[in-house]
Design a protein around this motif. Structure first.
Motif, mmCIF file in Angstrom:
data_model
loop_
_atom_site.group_PDB
_atom_site.id
_atom_site.type_symbol
_atom_site.label_atom_id
_atom_site.label_comp_id
_atom_site.label_asym_id
_atom_site.label_seq_id
_atom_site.Cartn_x
_atom_site.Cartn_y
_atom_site.Cartn_z
ATOM 1 N N LYS A 264 0.833 -1.203 0.000
ATOM 2 C CA LYS A 264 0.000 0.000 0.000
ATOM 3 C C LYS A 264 0.869 1.254 0.000
ATOM 4 N N ARG B 238 -3.473 4.028 -5.784
ATOM 5 C CA ARG B 238 -2.112 3.518 -5.958
ATOM 6 C C ARG B 238 -1.760 3.569 -7.433
ATOM 7 N N ILE C 184 -7.203 4.284 -0.521
ATOM 8 C CA ILE C 184 -5.889 4.478 -1.150
ATOM 9 C C ILE C 184 -5.969 4.431 -2.681
ATOM 10 N N ARG D 94 -7.024 0.659 -3.286
ATOM 11 C CA ARG D 94 -6.844 -0.325 -2.220
ATOM 12 C C ARG D 94 -7.657 0.122 -1.011
#
Lengths: 400, 400
Positions: B169, B363, B361, B357
């Motif tokens: 992450k 990414r 998140i 995520r």
């Protein structure tokens, strides 16, 4: 059987057109489909689609467009070949890894039952994996005994009976229903390795009341070299048994990314890592290529091919070690000969591909999808000539 | 960075020609190579050769013509990317299955050491598999603690420290040499999961004195969806550690077909079942496609791409959760935003593929093999517009 007679039988064979579904190299008589099935023509397009479109164009999006569900979907396509319901089968990992998972799970069911019973001379990975799996459970013990001592070996300490449905060398077949009953009578579970039977002979796991099974995708299912394997757990056991290789793909919610493992529903929990999609797609194409073919018709033709080869073997004077009764065997034939290794090498040289199994076995797969009577007749002719060349030659000493 | 400036940087980039080695779909900016690497052009021919010639024409003979040795051969091609010797790496199974094997093996080394230490929030399969693996060894216990409590958690009961080199992450990187020393100071072994670092940043297992490692073939090595994984064991440990998934392909003489398992030499013992050759060949092609590319050049460009994206994120007002110092991170960047899920969906809609995520998140993989500065500039422009659309919108409630 003369070559003309063989050609007449091929011409009258209703399964003959299936041969065109496979790529078979010129100059080769392929009698090793029990080790590696040939390339189905339809796999060419399926493979191209997987690589060029699904991976090349769709990239990561393909996980949502069919990849994530592929283990269960392809398992559902294996189910009719083994007498299972679609939600009792999943495609994942190798036969070896799947054996490991199920043996450990079976041993954990009841701490009073710590013994796995199997057969000496079983396919090596079954015994090797069982050796590793029993070491993962307190008190776990593997006891391998000869076939005629199996029935007596199963008792109230037996957690699991681990048998190969069809023997990889002799082609001898266990009576699945009878041996499942024998295990159950003692309170044990049974795990069938179907690697040498799935796609070759009728299999009825649920009819036999079996508990667990594994099997191979690269032999009679023509899924490609090292194709992913499958794993079956009868519906009644699915909620109780746990996968020791508890990877994220078997998690109830893999993309919740939780620290704690929570086993997925049904067969999903038997997954471990990310499925190898190039291999998965080839297996699916192999299954799709034969989905319309009835196993009974395959078994009937297989028996006829076997009888023709066995008669030729008798005429040559070869010792056939496969049972003569089709109900008692799989779809390959095997002979013993002290020069087996040299004879097989000479056959391969002449384009007849079977295989040699240590120390003295000639093995020929008679896969009725693409093997015909003329193939058998030609192979038998070559075999007769090569065996004649070895007559009077002293057998080789033991291999160092 | 304006679009013109970005184009000028691409024009001056010595790695720019590498982009032509990959198939990149029109209209897509692909920032997800940290999840699934794109299709190398050379893989098309390698895949065709595997399917049409090696399988279709050579059939079973290919096992002797390169397939049997492929796990060690391809492992040898991964070795230079991870600072290992060629005979310390083998390609087999999935990352999950390989973690399982090594964790069990490490726990069996010394019965007085029963604890596996890992990090909360580690990639889920590492923790899930560890949970399953510790249950296979008497007294085995998994203890996952936050990063800042790790050093204190390692003690004389620790058998193994299990860490991901780069966090999936946050992109945060462990100092491999320092943490390996920390484990060794306590008498423990260390197992590095390199899935998010191999092929992206320099890795030096032997330089750090590491004991064991696993990693993934389908991210920065571009080996295809679900590509086989690899496994490293330092030479000094190879004779002592045993594979619990003791399958026939890891046997010292697989084709002797003996009942008793006998572990193969060196890394061969870590094999289990038959390698999935379609997947193996694609991984090998992916490795061959980048074998001439120096990792230092990739890391330098990756850092420059990161800085450009991070500056754009700052201008948009996004919270970057990846470390700013390149020595402390991998090659992806990550931002937190309460609307991360909706923002990523809108980006993908516009052809900018990163990933979301859970729970918040965004990414983006900045893989310097095929990502350029113009890609970053365009992605940042799209991101700025979409984030602006979400300004003032209440964050979503927790997902049920």
């Amino acid at each position: 059987m003369t070559l003309d007679e063989a050609r007449a039988r091929d011409a009258a064979d209703p399964l003959r057109p299936l041969r065109d579904r496979f790529v078979l190299p010129d100059g080769v008589i392929y009698l090793d489909g029990n080790s590696l099935g040939p390339l189905p023509r339809a796999t060419l397009a399926a493979n191209r689609d997987l690589v060029e479109r699904q991976w090349g164009e769709r990239l990561i999006r393909s996980w949502d467009e069919g990849w994530m569900g592929s283990p269960a979907r392809i398992g559902g396509k294996i189910a009719p070949w083994i007498g299972a319901d679609a939600d009792e089968v999943i495609v994942t990992d190798s036969t070896s890894a799947n054996l490991f998972k199920l043996i450990v799970a079976a041993l954990r069911r009841d701490p009073a039952r710590t013994v796995v019973i199997s057969e000496t001379g079983n396919f090596p990975t079954d015994l090797h994996i069982a050796e590793g799996a029993v070491a993962c459970v307190p008190g776990g013990t593997l006891r391998a005994v000869p076939r005629d001592a199996l029935a007596d070996a199963i008792d109230d300490r037996t957690a699991l009976v681990l048998l190969s449905h069809v023997h990889y060398k002799t082609s001898a077949r266990f009576d699945m229903a009878a041996w499942t009953r024998r295990a159950h009578d003692a309170g044990a579970l049974i795990l069938w390795d179907l690697s040498h039977s799935v796609g070759a002979i009728p299999v009825d796991l649920n009819g036999a009341g079996a508990d667990m099974a594994v099997g191979c995708g690269y032999k009679f299912l023509n899924g490609g070299p090292g194709a992913p394997a499958f794993l079956y757990v009868a519906e009644r056991h699915q909620a109780q048994l746990a996968n020791p290789i508890s990877g994220w793909m078997g998690h109830a919610r893999p993309f919740a990314f939780t620290d704690a493992y929570e086993a997925g529903a049904g067969m999903e929990r038997w997954r471990a890592g990310t499925p190898p999609m190039l291999a998965m797609a080839a297996l699916e194409a192999g299954l799709d290529a034969i989905a319309d073919v009835p196993i009974e018709a395959l078994a009937t033709k297989s028996a006829a091919l076997f009888d023709a080869f066995a008669a030729a073997g008798d005429a040559i004077g070869l010792k056939c070690i496969a049972p003569r009764d089709p109900a008692e065997r799989g779809s390959h034939i095997a002979f013993r000969h002290p020069h087996a290794c040299a004879i097989m090498a000479a056959l391969v040289e002449r384009g007849v591909i079977g295989d040699f199994r240590d120390p003295d076995i000639l093995r020929f797969g008679l896969t009725p999808l693409y093997v015909g009577f003329e193939d058998v007749a030609r192979a038998a002719l070559a075999l007769a000539e090569i065996v004649a060349d070895h007559r009077g030659v002293a057998p080789p000493g033991p291999i160092a």
